[in-house]
Scaffold this motif. Sequence first.
Motif, short mmCIF file in Angstrom:
data_model
loop_
_atom_site.label_atom_id
_atom_site.label_comp_id
_atom_site.label_asym_id
_atom_site.label_seq_id
_atom_site.Cartn_x
_atom_site.Cartn_y
_atom_site.Cartn_z
N ASN A 1 0.83 -1.21 0.00
CA ASN A 1 0.00 0.00 0.00
C ASN A 1 0.86 1.26 0.00
OD1 ASN A 1 -2.40 1.47 0.01
ND2 ASN A 1 -2.53 1.49 2.24
N LEU A 2 1.88 1.29 -0.85
CA LEU A 2 2.69 2.49 -0.97
C LEU A 2 1.89 3.60 -1.64
CD1 LEU A 2 6.11 0.99 -2.14
CD2 LEU A 2 5.61 2.02 0.07
N ASN A 3 2.07 4.82 -1.13
CA ASN A 3 1.43 5.98 -1.74
C ASN A 3 2.28 7.20 -1.45
OD1 ASN A 3 0.48 7.12 0.90
ND2 ASN A 3 -0.73 5.22 0.92
N GLU A 4 1.85 8.38 -1.90
CA GLU A 4 2.69 9.57 -1.72
C GLU A 4 2.81 9.99 -0.26
OE1 GLU A 4 -0.62 13.05 -2.68
OE2 GLU A 4 0.95 12.56 -4.13
N LYS B 1 6.10 6.29 1.85
CA LYS B 1 7.05 5.97 0.80
C LYS B 1 8.47 6.16 1.32
CE LYS B 1 6.86 10.76 -0.79
NZ LYS B 1 6.20 11.21 0.45
N ALA B 2 9.44 5.69 0.55
CA ALA B 2 10.86 5.96 0.79
C ALA B 2 11.45 6.41 -0.53
CB ALA B 2 11.57 4.72 1.32
N CYS B 3 11.82 7.69 -0.62
CA CYS B 3 12.31 8.28 -1.87
C CYS B 3 13.68 8.90 -1.66
CB CYS B 3 11.36 9.37 -2.38
SG CYS B 3 9.66 8.82 -2.68
N HIS B 4 14.56 8.71 -2.64
CA HIS B 4 15.83 9.45 -2.63
C HIS B 4 16.10 10.00 -4.03
CE1 HIS B 4 18.10 5.37 -3.38
NE2 HIS B 4 17.40 5.75 -4.41
N TYR B 5 17.00 10.97 -4.09
CA TYR B 5 17.31 11.65 -5.34
C TYR B 5 18.45 10.91 -6.03
CZ TYR B 5 17.47 15.63 -8.55
OH TYR B 5 17.40 16.44 -9.68
N ALA B 6 18.20 10.38 -7.24
CA ALA B 6 19.21 9.61 -7.96
C ALA B 6 19.01 9.80 -9.45
CB ALA B 6 19.11 8.13 -7.60
N ASN B 7 20.12 9.85 -10.18
CA ASN B 7 20.07 9.97 -11.65
C ASN B 7 19.23 11.15 -12.12
OD1 ASN B 7 21.57 7.50 -11.89
ND2 ASN B 7 19.66 6.38 -11.48
N GLY B 8 19.34 12.27 -11.39
CA GLY B 8 18.68 13.49 -11.81
C GLY B 8 17.21 13.60 -11.47
N GLY B 9 16.71 12.72 -10.61
CA GLY B 9 15.30 12.81 -10.23
C GLY B 9 15.01 12.00 -8.99
N TRP B 10 13.80 12.17 -8.44
CA TRP B 10 13.40 11.43 -7.25
C TRP B 10 13.01 10.00 -7.64
CZ3 TRP B 10 14.33 13.01 -2.49
CH2 TRP B 10 14.52 14.39 -2.26
N GLU B 11 13.44 9.04 -6.83
CA GLU B 11 13.22 7.62 -7.13
C GLU B 11 12.62 6.91 -5.93
OE1 GLU B 11 16.20 5.08 -9.43
OE2 GLU B 11 16.48 4.34 -7.38
N LEU B 12 11.62 6.08 -6.17
CA LEU B 12 11.01 5.27 -5.13
C LEU B 12 11.91 4.05 -4.89
CD1 LEU B 12 8.43 5.01 -3.32
CD2 LEU B 12 7.53 3.48 -5.09
N VAL B 13 12.44 3.92 -3.68
CA VAL B 13 13.43 2.89 -3.39
C VAL B 13 12.87 1.49 -3.61
CG1 VAL B 13 14.88 1.90 -1.57
CG2 VAL B 13 14.63 4.39 -1.77
N ASP B 14 11.63 1.26 -3.20
CA ASP B 14 11.08 -0.09 -3.23
C ASP B 14 10.53 -0.51 -4.59
OD1 ASP B 14 11.22 -1.02 -0.32
OD2 ASP B 14 10.33 0.98 -0.14
N ASP B 15 10.31 0.44 -5.48
CA ASP B 15 9.81 0.11 -6.82
C ASP B 15 10.03 1.31 -7.73
OD1 ASP B 15 8.57 -0.78 -9.08
OD2 ASP B 15 6.62 -1.19 -8.15
N PRO B 16 11.22 1.43 -8.36
CA PRO B 16 11.52 2.61 -9.19
C PRO B 16 10.50 2.86 -10.29
CG PRO B 16 13.51 1.33 -8.77
CD PRO B 16 12.37 0.52 -8.25
#
Length: 351
Positions: free
Chosen positions: A269-272, A275-290
Amino acid sequence: MRRPRQQQAALLSRYYFLCNVAKLPRPPPSTPDIYVDCLKDSVNITWRIQPELVPSAHRLFLGNCMGSKLTRLPTGEGEVYFHHKLGDCKFRRLVKGKHLIYQNDLTFRPQAKPKPAAFTFPIRCLYKRPEEWVPPFLVPGTGVTEGRGSLLFHMALLDQALSGFAETNVVPLGSLIPIWAAVEQRSHQPLLLLMEDCVAAPTPELQPGSQVHPIVGNQGCLFASKWGNSSFLRSYHSSELILHLQAFKFASSDKVYLHCKLTAWDPENLNEHKKACHYANGGWELVDDPSRSSLCDCCDSSCVSRPKRAAHQKSQGLVRTSVLGPLIIDDSGTKAPTFLSNAPSVERRLY
Protein backbone atom coordinates in the motif's frame (compact mmCIF):
# COMPACT_ATOMS: atom_id res chain seq x y z
CA MET A 1 35.73 -19.68 -22.25
CA ARG A 2 32.89 -17.53 -20.99
CA ARG A 3 29.41 -18.64 -21.92
CA PRO A 4 26.59 -16.28 -22.99
CA ARG A 5 24.66 -14.96 -20.01
CA GLN A 6 21.55 -17.00 -20.92
CA GLN A 7 23.59 -20.22 -20.90
CA GLN A 8 25.22 -19.22 -17.60
CA ALA A 9 21.87 -18.67 -15.91
CA ALA A 10 20.56 -22.01 -17.18
CA LEU A 11 23.66 -23.84 -15.99
CA LEU A 12 23.61 -22.14 -12.59
CA SER A 13 20.00 -23.10 -12.02
CA ARG A 14 20.87 -26.78 -12.62
CA TYR A 15 24.21 -27.01 -10.86
CA TYR A 16 23.98 -27.87 -7.14
CA PHE A 17 27.33 -26.96 -5.61
CA LEU A 18 28.87 -29.25 -2.97
CA CYS A 19 32.11 -28.64 -1.02
CA ASN A 20 33.58 -29.61 2.33
CA VAL A 21 36.57 -29.19 4.58
CA ALA A 22 38.03 -32.45 3.22
CA LYS A 23 38.80 -30.48 0.03
CA LEU A 24 36.50 -32.05 -2.52
CA PRO A 25 37.50 -31.38 -6.14
CA ARG A 26 36.89 -27.84 -7.27
CA PRO A 27 33.98 -27.20 -9.64
CA PRO A 28 34.69 -27.72 -13.32
CA PRO A 29 35.97 -24.68 -15.26
CA SER A 30 32.68 -24.55 -17.16
CA THR A 31 30.83 -23.58 -13.96
CA PRO A 32 30.60 -19.80 -14.39
CA ASP A 33 30.83 -16.86 -12.04
CA ILE A 34 30.43 -18.44 -8.57
CA TYR A 35 33.14 -20.08 -6.46
CA VAL A 36 32.43 -21.47 -2.99
CA ASP A 37 34.95 -22.46 -0.32
CA CYS A 38 33.54 -24.13 2.81
CA LEU A 39 35.81 -23.61 5.81
CA LYS A 40 35.68 -25.11 9.30
CA ASP A 41 32.91 -22.85 10.62
CA SER A 42 32.39 -20.32 7.84
CA VAL A 43 32.08 -19.99 4.09
CA ASN A 44 33.82 -17.84 1.48
CA ILE A 45 31.98 -17.11 -1.76
CA THR A 46 33.08 -15.10 -4.78
CA TRP A 47 30.36 -14.13 -7.26
CA ARG A 48 31.43 -12.47 -10.51
CA ILE A 49 28.67 -10.31 -11.97
CA GLN A 50 28.09 -8.58 -15.31
CA PRO A 51 28.74 -4.80 -15.62
CA GLU A 52 25.02 -3.99 -15.80
CA LEU A 53 24.48 -5.74 -12.45
CA VAL A 54 27.26 -3.89 -10.57
CA PRO A 55 25.03 -0.90 -9.56
CA SER A 56 22.61 -3.43 -8.01
CA ALA A 57 25.27 -5.47 -6.19
CA HIS A 58 23.68 -4.52 -2.85
CA ARG A 59 20.68 -6.66 -3.87
CA LEU A 60 22.77 -9.87 -3.85
CA PHE A 61 22.34 -11.95 -0.71
CA LEU A 62 23.57 -15.11 0.95
CA GLY A 63 20.50 -16.07 2.95
CA ASN A 64 19.67 -12.73 4.57
CA CYS A 65 23.28 -11.43 4.57
CA MET A 66 24.65 -8.86 2.15
CA GLY A 67 28.02 -9.21 0.45
CA SER A 68 31.09 -8.36 2.52
CA LYS A 69 32.94 -6.55 -0.27
CA LEU A 70 32.50 -5.44 -3.89
CA THR A 71 35.49 -5.16 -6.24
CA ARG A 72 35.12 -3.50 -9.65
CA LEU A 73 37.21 -5.20 -12.34
CA PRO A 74 38.94 -3.46 -15.30
CA THR A 75 36.48 -5.24 -17.62
CA GLY A 76 33.59 -3.38 -15.97
CA GLU A 77 32.45 -6.55 -14.24
CA GLY A 78 32.32 -6.86 -10.48
CA GLU A 79 33.23 -9.48 -7.89
CA VAL A 80 31.08 -9.70 -4.79
CA TYR A 81 32.67 -11.46 -1.83
CA PHE A 82 30.74 -13.14 0.96
CA HIS A 83 32.47 -14.25 4.16
CA HIS A 84 30.08 -15.36 6.87
CA LYS A 85 29.82 -17.84 9.74
CA LEU A 86 27.70 -20.94 9.23
CA GLY A 87 25.70 -19.90 12.27
CA ASP A 88 24.64 -16.68 10.53
CA CYS A 89 22.68 -15.79 7.39
CA LYS A 90 19.91 -18.31 8.12
CA PHE A 91 21.95 -21.36 7.14
CA ARG A 92 19.88 -24.54 7.43
CA ARG A 93 21.56 -27.49 9.17
CA LEU A 94 20.60 -31.03 8.28
CA VAL A 95 21.89 -34.38 9.54
CA LYS A 96 22.24 -37.24 7.10
CA GLY A 97 23.98 -40.37 8.32
CA LYS A 98 27.50 -39.46 9.40
CA HIS A 99 27.37 -35.97 7.90
CA LEU A 100 26.25 -32.49 8.85
CA ILE A 101 24.98 -30.48 5.90
CA TYR A 102 24.68 -26.68 5.86
CA GLN A 103 22.44 -25.27 3.14
CA ASN A 104 21.63 -21.77 1.98
CA ASP A 105 20.85 -19.80 -1.18
CA LEU A 106 22.57 -17.04 -3.08
CA THR A 107 19.87 -14.77 -4.44
CA PHE A 108 19.42 -11.65 -6.50
CA ARG A 109 16.46 -9.68 -5.13
CA PRO A 110 15.67 -6.51 -7.12
CA GLN A 111 13.01 -5.81 -4.48
CA ALA A 112 12.95 -6.66 -0.77
CA LYS A 113 11.00 -9.50 0.75
CA PRO A 114 8.19 -10.52 0.56
CA LYS A 115 8.80 -10.02 -3.19
CA PRO A 116 10.34 -13.19 -4.71
CA ALA A 117 13.98 -13.48 -5.77
CA ALA A 118 14.73 -13.02 -9.47
CA PHE A 119 17.56 -15.57 -9.32
CA THR A 120 18.52 -18.31 -6.85
CA PHE A 121 21.67 -20.43 -6.63
CA PRO A 122 21.84 -23.13 -3.92
CA ILE A 123 24.87 -23.46 -1.64
CA ARG A 124 25.63 -26.71 0.19
CA CYS A 125 28.52 -27.43 2.58
CA LEU A 126 29.11 -31.00 3.77
CA TYR A 127 31.01 -31.92 6.96
CA LYS A 128 31.72 -35.15 8.82
CA ARG A 129 29.45 -35.29 11.85
CA PRO A 130 31.41 -35.00 15.14
CA GLU A 131 31.08 -38.14 17.27
CA GLU A 132 30.05 -36.07 20.30
CA TRP A 133 27.27 -34.30 18.41
CA VAL A 134 23.81 -34.78 19.96
CA PRO A 135 20.51 -33.98 18.20
CA PRO A 136 18.93 -30.83 19.68
CA PHE A 137 15.72 -32.63 20.69
CA LEU A 138 17.75 -34.77 23.15
CA VAL A 139 19.08 -31.69 24.96
CA PRO A 140 16.87 -30.25 27.74
CA GLY A 141 15.89 -26.69 27.01
CA THR A 142 13.49 -23.92 27.86
CA GLY A 143 11.03 -21.98 25.75
CA VAL A 144 10.03 -18.36 25.64
CA THR A 145 6.50 -17.13 25.09
CA GLU A 146 5.89 -13.56 23.98
CA GLY A 147 2.59 -11.74 24.00
CA ARG A 148 1.39 -9.54 21.20
CA GLY A 149 1.85 -5.91 21.92
CA SER A 150 3.38 -2.80 20.39
CA LEU A 151 5.93 -3.33 17.65
CA LEU A 152 9.62 -3.00 18.49
CA PHE A 153 11.61 -0.50 16.43
CA HIS A 154 15.42 -0.30 16.25
CA MET A 155 18.09 2.11 15.01
CA ALA A 156 21.82 1.42 15.03
CA LEU A 157 25.11 2.34 13.40
CA LEU A 158 26.51 -0.39 11.11
CA ASP A 159 30.08 -1.12 10.03
CA GLN A 160 31.14 -0.19 6.51
CA ALA A 161 30.65 -3.76 5.23
CA LEU A 162 27.04 -3.75 6.50
CA SER A 163 27.84 -7.05 8.20
CA GLY A 164 27.29 -6.03 11.83
CA PHE A 165 27.08 -3.17 14.29
CA ALA A 166 29.86 -0.57 14.25
CA GLU A 167 32.53 -0.86 16.92
CA THR A 168 32.96 2.91 17.18
CA ASN A 169 30.75 5.97 16.90
CA VAL A 170 33.61 8.14 15.55
CA VAL A 171 33.14 8.79 11.82
CA PRO A 172 35.25 10.87 9.40
CA LEU A 173 33.70 14.07 8.11
CA GLY A 174 32.32 13.51 4.60
CA SER A 175 32.22 9.71 4.83
CA LEU A 176 29.04 7.70 4.33
CA ILE A 177 27.50 6.56 7.62
CA PRO A 178 25.41 3.36 7.32
CA ILE A 179 22.45 3.68 9.68
CA TRP A 180 20.17 0.67 10.13
CA ALA A 181 16.50 1.00 11.05
CA ALA A 182 14.14 -1.94 11.51
CA VAL A 183 10.86 -3.10 12.96
CA GLU A 184 10.57 -6.62 14.38
CA GLN A 185 8.16 -8.73 12.35
CA ARG A 186 7.22 -11.25 15.07
CA SER A 187 3.76 -12.68 14.36
CA HIS A 188 2.61 -9.76 12.21
CA GLN A 189 2.01 -9.86 8.48
CA PRO A 190 4.98 -8.62 6.39
CA LEU A 191 5.79 -5.03 7.31
CA LEU A 192 7.51 -2.22 5.45
CA LEU A 193 9.80 0.02 7.53
CA LEU A 194 9.68 3.68 6.48
CA MET A 195 11.60 6.70 7.74
CA GLU A 196 9.05 9.49 7.37
CA ASP A 197 10.93 12.29 9.09
CA CYS A 198 14.48 12.72 10.40
CA VAL A 199 16.47 15.70 11.59
CA ALA A 200 20.04 16.08 12.83
CA ALA A 201 20.78 18.11 15.94
CA PRO A 202 23.80 18.70 18.22
CA THR A 203 21.73 17.66 21.27
CA PRO A 204 19.96 14.44 22.34
CA GLU A 205 16.72 16.30 23.02
CA LEU A 206 14.83 18.74 20.83
CA GLN A 207 13.57 21.96 22.36
CA PRO A 208 11.69 24.89 20.84
CA GLY A 209 14.28 26.84 18.87
CA SER A 210 16.75 23.94 18.70
CA GLN A 211 19.20 24.12 15.84
CA VAL A 212 18.44 21.19 13.56
CA HIS A 213 19.12 20.22 9.98
CA PRO A 214 16.49 18.27 7.99
CA ILE A 215 17.62 14.88 6.66
CA VAL A 216 14.29 13.27 5.72
CA GLY A 217 10.98 15.09 5.38
CA ASN A 218 7.84 15.49 3.30
CA GLN A 219 6.77 12.02 4.45
CA GLY A 220 9.71 9.92 3.32
CA CYS A 221 11.80 12.16 1.01
CA LEU A 222 15.54 11.97 1.70
CA PHE A 223 16.49 15.63 1.39
CA ALA A 224 20.15 14.79 2.14
CA SER A 225 20.36 12.86 -1.14
CA LYS A 226 19.82 16.07 -3.09
CA TRP A 227 22.57 18.12 -1.46
CA GLY A 228 25.03 15.26 -0.89
CA ASN A 229 25.77 11.61 -1.59
CA SER A 230 23.26 10.18 0.86
CA SER A 231 20.85 7.44 -0.18
CA PHE A 232 18.36 4.88 1.07
CA LEU A 233 19.11 1.18 0.75
CA ARG A 234 16.48 -1.49 1.27
CA SER A 235 17.86 -4.52 3.10
CA TYR A 236 16.95 -8.20 2.63
CA HIS A 237 13.62 -7.77 4.42
CA SER A 238 11.16 -4.98 3.75
CA SER A 239 11.10 -4.49 7.53
CA GLU A 240 14.67 -3.09 7.42
CA LEU A 241 15.99 0.11 5.87
CA ILE A 242 19.55 1.43 5.65
CA LEU A 243 20.26 5.15 5.43
CA HIS A 244 23.66 5.96 3.93
CA LEU A 245 24.17 9.47 5.33
CA GLN A 246 27.10 11.66 4.29
CA ALA A 247 28.72 12.78 7.53
CA PHE A 248 28.59 16.50 8.36
CA LYS A 249 28.98 18.51 11.54
CA PHE A 250 27.62 21.58 13.23
CA ALA A 251 30.12 24.39 13.80
CA SER A 252 29.06 24.51 17.44
CA SER A 253 29.69 20.83 18.18
CA ASP A 254 31.38 17.68 16.88
CA LYS A 255 28.40 15.62 18.08
CA VAL A 256 25.41 14.78 15.90
CA TYR A 257 22.17 13.17 17.07
CA LEU A 258 19.56 11.85 14.65
CA HIS A 259 15.90 12.23 15.65
CA CYS A 260 13.83 10.07 13.30
CA LYS A 261 10.17 9.07 12.98
CA LEU A 262 9.90 5.42 11.96
CA THR A 263 6.71 3.89 10.61
CA ALA A 264 5.65 0.29 9.98
CA TRP A 265 3.42 0.02 6.93
CA ASP A 266 1.77 -2.41 4.53
CA PRO A 267 4.28 -3.22 1.70
CA GLU A 268 1.42 -3.44 -0.80
CA ASN A 269 0.00 0.00 0.00
CA LEU A 270 2.69 2.49 -0.97
CA ASN A 271 1.43 5.98 -1.74
CA GLU A 272 2.69 9.57 -1.72
CA HIS A 273 2.07 9.71 2.04
CA LYS A 274 3.88 6.43 2.83
CA LYS A 275 7.05 5.97 0.80
CA ALA A 276 10.86 5.96 0.79
CA CYS A 277 12.31 8.28 -1.87
CA HIS A 278 15.83 9.45 -2.63
CA TYR A 279 17.31 11.65 -5.34
CA ALA A 280 19.21 9.61 -7.96
CA ASN A 281 20.07 9.97 -11.65
CA GLY A 282 18.68 13.49 -11.81
CA GLY A 283 15.30 12.81 -10.23
CA TRP A 284 13.40 11.43 -7.25
CA GLU A 285 13.22 7.62 -7.13
CA LEU A 286 11.01 5.27 -5.13
CA VAL A 287 13.43 2.89 -3.39
CA ASP A 288 11.08 -0.09 -3.23
CA ASP A 289 9.81 0.11 -6.82
CA PRO A 290 11.52 2.61 -9.19
CA SER A 291 8.76 2.02 -11.77
CA ARG A 292 6.39 3.86 -9.42
CA SER A 293 8.67 6.84 -8.78
CA SER A 294 5.81 9.20 -9.63
CA LEU A 295 4.85 8.78 -5.95
CA CYS A 296 7.93 10.89 -5.22
CA ASP A 297 6.93 13.81 -7.46
CA CYS A 298 5.70 15.76 -4.42
CA CYS A 299 9.13 15.68 -2.74
CA ASP A 300 10.02 19.11 -4.15
CA SER A 301 6.68 20.61 -3.12
CA SER A 302 4.39 19.25 -0.40
CA CYS A 303 3.18 15.72 0.24
CA VAL A 304 -0.08 16.47 2.07
CA SER A 305 -0.59 14.41 5.23
CA ARG A 306 -3.78 12.91 6.60
CA PRO A 307 -3.92 13.83 10.29
CA LYS A 308 -6.82 11.56 11.28
CA ARG A 309 -5.31 8.44 9.75
CA ALA A 310 -1.88 9.27 11.20
CA ALA A 311 -3.38 9.54 14.68
CA HIS A 312 -5.09 6.17 14.26
CA GLN A 313 -1.82 4.56 13.14
CA LYS A 314 0.01 5.92 16.16
CA SER A 315 -2.59 4.52 18.52
CA GLN A 316 -1.96 1.08 16.99
CA GLY A 317 1.74 1.31 17.78
CA LEU A 318 2.88 1.65 14.14
CA VAL A 319 4.83 4.89 14.61
CA ARG A 320 7.84 5.51 16.86
CA THR A 321 10.35 8.34 17.28
CA SER A 322 13.93 7.09 17.72
CA VAL A 323 17.10 8.97 18.64
CA LEU A 324 20.54 7.74 17.53
CA GLY A 325 23.75 9.26 18.83
CA PRO A 326 26.01 10.80 19.57
CA LEU A 327 27.91 10.38 16.34
CA ILE A 328 31.35 11.94 16.87
CA ILE A 329 32.44 13.65 13.65
CA ASP A 330 36.20 13.68 13.04
CA ASP A 331 37.11 16.58 10.76
CA SER A 332 40.90 16.19 10.82
CA GLY A 333 42.14 16.73 7.28
CA THR A 334 38.73 16.34 5.62
CA LYS A 335 36.56 18.87 3.84
CA ALA A 336 32.79 18.31 3.77
CA PRO A 337 29.57 20.23 4.45
CA THR A 338 29.53 22.04 7.79
CA PHE A 339 26.42 23.82 9.08
CA LEU A 340 27.42 27.08 10.69
CA SER A 341 26.23 28.06 14.14
CA ASN A 342 24.89 31.35 12.77
CA ALA A 343 22.77 29.61 10.11
CA PRO A 344 19.00 29.97 10.57
CA SER A 345 17.73 27.35 12.98
CA VAL A 346 14.88 25.12 11.90
CA GLU A 347 12.16 24.17 14.35
CA ARG A 348 10.75 20.72 13.76
CA ARG A 349 8.56 18.44 15.82
CA LEU A 350 8.35 14.69 15.28
CA TYR A 351 4.84 13.42 15.89
